[in-house]
Motif scaffolding. Sequence first.
Motif, PDB file in Angstrom:
ATOM      1  N   HIS A  22       0.828  -1.202   0.000  1.00 25.65           N
ATOM      2  CA  HIS A  22       0.000   0.000   0.000  1.00 25.65           C
ATOM      3  C   HIS A  22       0.865   1.256   0.000  1.00 25.65           C
ATOM      4  CE1 HIS A  22      -3.960  -1.771   0.241  1.00 25.65           C
ATOM      5  NE2 HIS A  22      -3.529  -2.597   1.173  1.00 25.65           N
ATOM      6  N   LEU A  23       1.929   1.253   0.784  1.00 25.19           N
ATOM      7  CA  LEU A  23       2.839   2.399   0.793  1.00 25.19           C
ATOM      8  C   LEU A  23       3.505   2.584  -0.566  1.00 25.19           C
ATOM      9  CD1 LEU A  23       4.525   2.045   4.299  1.00 25.19           C
ATOM     10  CD2 LEU A  23       2.832   3.738   3.573  1.00 25.19           C
ATOM     11  N   LEU A  24       3.865   1.482  -1.201  1.00 27.38           N
ATOM     12  CA  LEU A  24       4.460   1.553  -2.527  1.00 27.38           C
ATOM     13  C   LEU A  24       3.462   2.104  -3.540  1.00 27.38           C
ATOM     14  CD1 LEU A  24       6.879   0.908  -4.358  1.00 27.38           C
ATOM     15  CD2 LEU A  24       5.889  -1.365  -4.690  1.00 27.38           C
ATOM     16  N   ALA A  25       2.214   1.691  -3.441  1.00 31.58           N
ATOM     17  CA  ALA A  25       1.181   2.197  -4.354  1.00 31.58           C
ATOM     18  C   ALA A  25       0.966   3.695  -4.147  1.00 31.58           C
ATOM     19  CB  ALA A  25      -0.130   1.443  -4.127  1.00 31.58           C
ATOM     20  N   ILE A  26       0.948   4.138  -2.908  1.00 29.30           N
ATOM     21  CA  ILE A  26       0.790   5.569  -2.638  1.00 29.30           C
ATOM     22  C   ILE A  26       1.985   6.340  -3.179  1.00 29.30           C
ATOM     23  CG2 ILE A  26       0.755   7.282  -0.775  1.00 29.30           C
ATOM     24  CD1 ILE A  26      -0.865   5.205   0.852  1.00 29.30           C
ATOM     25  N   PHE A  27       3.190   5.825  -2.965  1.00 30.83           N
ATOM     26  CA  PHE A  27       4.400   6.487  -3.442  1.00 30.83           C
ATOM     27  C   PHE A  27       4.423   6.582  -4.962  1.00 30.83           C
ATOM     28  CE2 PHE A  27       8.780   6.053  -5.019  1.00 30.83           C
ATOM     29  CZ  PHE A  27       9.293   7.267  -4.570  1.00 30.83           C
ATOM     30  N   THR A  28       4.111   5.492  -5.648  1.00 28.96           N
ATOM     31  CA  THR A  28       4.145   5.521  -7.111  1.00 28.96           C
ATOM     32  C   THR A  28       3.047   6.419  -7.663  1.00 28.96           C
ATOM     33  OG1 THR A  28       2.870   3.469  -7.192  1.00 28.96           O
ATOM     34  CG2 THR A  28       5.247   3.282  -7.413  1.00 28.96           C
ATOM     35  N   SER A  29       1.892   6.462  -7.015  1.00 32.93           N
ATOM     36  CA  SER A  29       0.828   7.351  -7.454  1.00 32.93           C
ATOM     37  C   SER A  29       1.259   8.803  -7.309  1.00 32.93           C
ATOM     38  CB  SER A  29      -0.440   7.090  -6.637  1.00 32.93           C
ATOM     39  OG  SER A  29      -1.434   8.023  -6.966  1.00 32.93           O
ATOM     40  N   SER A  30       1.878   9.143  -6.180  1.00 30.38           N
ATOM     41  CA  SER A  30       2.363  10.505  -5.966  1.00 30.38           C
ATOM     42  C   SER A  30       3.461  10.842  -6.963  1.00 30.38           C
ATOM     43  CB  SER A  30       2.883  10.670  -4.539  1.00 30.38           C
ATOM     44  OG  SER A  30       1.867  10.444  -3.613  1.00 30.38           O
ATOM     45  N   LEU A  31       4.356   9.905  -7.202  1.00 30.60           N
ATOM     46  CA  LEU A  31       5.435  10.133  -8.152  1.00 30.60           C
ATOM     47  C   LEU A  31       4.887  10.335  -9.556  1.00 30.60           C
ATOM     48  CD1 LEU A  31       8.494  10.205  -8.682  1.00 30.60           C
ATOM     49  CD2 LEU A  31       8.383   7.743  -9.069  1.00 30.60           C
ATOM     50  N   GLU A  32       3.888   9.550  -9.933  1.00 32.47           N
ATOM     51  CA  GLU A  32       3.284   9.682 -11.248  1.00 32.47           C
ATOM     52  C   GLU A  32       2.636  11.062 -11.411  1.00 32.47           C
ATOM     53  OE1 GLU A  32      -0.026   7.441 -14.061  1.00 32.47           O
ATOM     54  OE2 GLU A  32       0.316   6.767 -12.009  1.00 32.47           O
ATOM     55  N   LYS A  33       1.907  11.511 -10.394  1.00 32.07           N
ATOM     56  CA  LYS A  33       1.297  12.840 -10.453  1.00 32.07           C
ATOM     57  C   LYS A  33       2.357  13.919 -10.580  1.00 32.07           C
ATOM     58  CE  LYS A  33      -2.770  11.689  -7.726  1.00 32.07           C
ATOM     59  NZ  LYS A  33      -3.455  11.882  -6.450  1.00 32.07           N
ATOM     60  N   TYR A  34       3.452  13.785  -9.828  1.00 31.52           N
ATOM     61  CA  TYR A  34       4.530  14.762  -9.889  1.00 31.52           C
ATOM     62  C   TYR A  34       5.163  14.793 -11.279  1.00 31.52           C
ATOM     63  CZ  TYR A  34       9.107  16.863  -9.155  1.00 31.52           C
ATOM     64  OH  TYR A  34      10.236  17.637  -9.275  1.00 31.52           O
ATOM     65  N   LEU A  35       5.428  13.620 -11.843  1.00 28.72           N
ATOM     66  CA  LEU A  35       6.057  13.559 -13.160  1.00 28.72           C
ATOM     67  C   LEU A  35       5.152  14.115 -14.251  1.00 28.72           C
ATOM     68  CD1 LEU A  35       7.882  10.118 -13.019  1.00 28.72           C
ATOM     69  CD2 LEU A  35       8.888  12.396 -12.898  1.00 28.72           C
ATOM     70  N   VAL A  36       3.846  13.863 -14.151  1.00 32.27           N
ATOM     71  CA  VAL A  36       2.910  14.409 -15.132  1.00 32.27           C
ATOM     72  C   VAL A  36       2.893  15.930 -15.052  1.00 32.27           C
ATOM     73  CG1 VAL A  36       0.455  14.598 -15.702  1.00 32.27           C
ATOM     74  CG2 VAL A  36       1.479  12.360 -15.331  1.00 32.27           C
ATOM     75  N   ARG A  37       2.861  16.479 -13.841  1.00 32.13           N
ATOM     76  CA  ARG A  37       2.889  17.938 -13.682  1.00 32.13           C
ATOM     77  C   ARG A  37       4.195  18.523 -14.198  1.00 32.13           C
ATOM     78  NH1 ARG A  37       0.478  18.446  -7.598  1.00 32.13           N
ATOM     79  NH2 ARG A  37      -1.671  17.924  -8.136  1.00 32.13           N
ATOM     80  N   LEU A  38       5.309  17.860 -13.890  1.00 36.04           N
ATOM     81  CA  LEU A  38       6.608  18.332 -14.363  1.00 36.04           C
ATOM     82  C   LEU A  38       6.657  18.328 -15.886  1.00 36.04           C
ATOM     83  CD1 LEU A  38       9.537  19.164 -13.669  1.00 36.04           C
ATOM     84  CD2 LEU A  38      10.098  16.728 -13.731  1.00 36.04           C
ATOM     85  N   PHE A  39       6.193  17.252 -16.503  1.00 36.62           N
ATOM     86  CA  PHE A  39       6.184  17.152 -17.960  1.00 36.62           C
ATOM     87  C   PHE A  39       5.299  18.225 -18.575  1.00 36.62           C
ATOM     88  CE2 PHE A  39       4.667  15.090 -21.940  1.00 36.62           C
ATOM     89  CZ  PHE A  39       5.888  15.044 -22.574  1.00 36.62           C
ATOM     90  N   ALA A  40       4.145  18.501 -17.956  1.00 36.71           N
ATOM     91  CA  ALA A  40       3.249  19.539 -18.457  1.00 36.71           C
ATOM     92  C   ALA A  40       3.909  20.908 -18.361  1.00 36.71           C
ATOM     93  CB  ALA A  40       1.941  19.527 -17.673  1.00 36.71           C
ATOM     94  N   HIS A  41       4.589  21.183 -17.263  1.00 40.88           N
ATOM     95  CA  HIS A  41       5.270  22.469 -17.125  1.00 40.88           C
ATOM     96  C   HIS A  41       6.398  22.613 -18.140  1.00 40.88           C
ATOM     97  CE1 HIS A  41       3.847  23.102 -12.717  1.00 40.88           C
ATOM     98  NE2 HIS A  41       2.940  23.498 -13.604  1.00 40.88           N
ATOM     99  N   ILE A  42       7.118  21.545 -18.389  1.00 40.83           N
ATOM    100  CA  ILE A  42       8.187  21.595 -19.386  1.00 40.83           C
ATOM    101  C   ILE A  42       7.601  21.859 -20.769  1.00 40.83           C
ATOM    102  CG2 ILE A  42       9.910  20.182 -20.584  1.00 40.83           C
ATOM    103  CD1 ILE A  42      10.549  18.914 -17.862  1.00 40.83           C
ATOM    104  N   LEU A  43       6.517  21.177 -21.120  1.00 37.62           N
ATOM    105  CA  LEU A  43       5.893  21.394 -22.423  1.00 37.62           C
ATOM    106  C   LEU A  43       5.367  22.813 -22.569  1.00 37.62           C
ATOM    107  CD1 LEU A  43       3.938  18.118 -23.224  1.00 37.62           C
ATOM    108  CD2 LEU A  43       6.004  18.991 -24.284  1.00 37.62           C
ATOM    109  N   ILE A  44       4.743  23.335 -21.523  1.00 39.87           N
ATOM    110  CA  ILE A  44       4.243  24.709 -21.574  1.00 39.87           C
ATOM    111  C   ILE A  44       5.411  25.683 -21.726  1.00 39.87           C
ATOM    112  CG2 ILE A  44       3.132  26.522 -20.190  1.00 39.87           C
ATOM    113  CD1 ILE A  44       1.297  24.295 -19.076  1.00 39.87           C
ATOM    114  N   GLY A  45       6.490  25.458 -20.996  1.00 39.76           N
ATOM    115  CA  GLY A  45       7.675  26.308 -21.114  1.00 39.76           C
ATOM    116  C   GLY A  45       8.263  26.276 -22.507  1.00 39.76           C
ATOM    117  N   LEU A  46       8.350  25.092 -23.095  1.00 38.13           N
ATOM    118  CA  LEU A  46       8.875  24.984 -24.461  1.00 38.13           C
ATOM    119  C   LEU A  46       7.964  25.684 -25.464  1.00 38.13           C
ATOM    120  CD1 LEU A  46      10.168  21.309 -24.553  1.00 38.13           C
ATOM    121  CD2 LEU A  46      11.528  23.394 -24.623  1.00 38.13           C
TER     122      LEU A  46
END
Length: 64
Positions: A19-43
């Motif tokens: 369960h902790l691993l699932a929470i961690f990967t879910s949080s990491l996935e959300k963070y990476l999606v936001r980071l990728f979106a910010h990079i695309l908007i910046g580009l």
Amino acid sequence: MVFISISFMFHDVEHLLLHLLAIFTSSLEKYLVRLFAHILIGLFVSFAIELFEFLIYFGSQPFF
């Protein structure tokens, strides 16, 4: 009896870690999606500014 209770303890710990691993990967996935979106908007914004500057600079001059 002791082995059964130890087995149940390990099973509970395993579920907790999963369960902790699932929470961690879910949080990491959300963070990476936001980071990728910010990079695309910046580009996109950077490309739009460069295109605008290019059109202003070369728009007033003939190409030949």
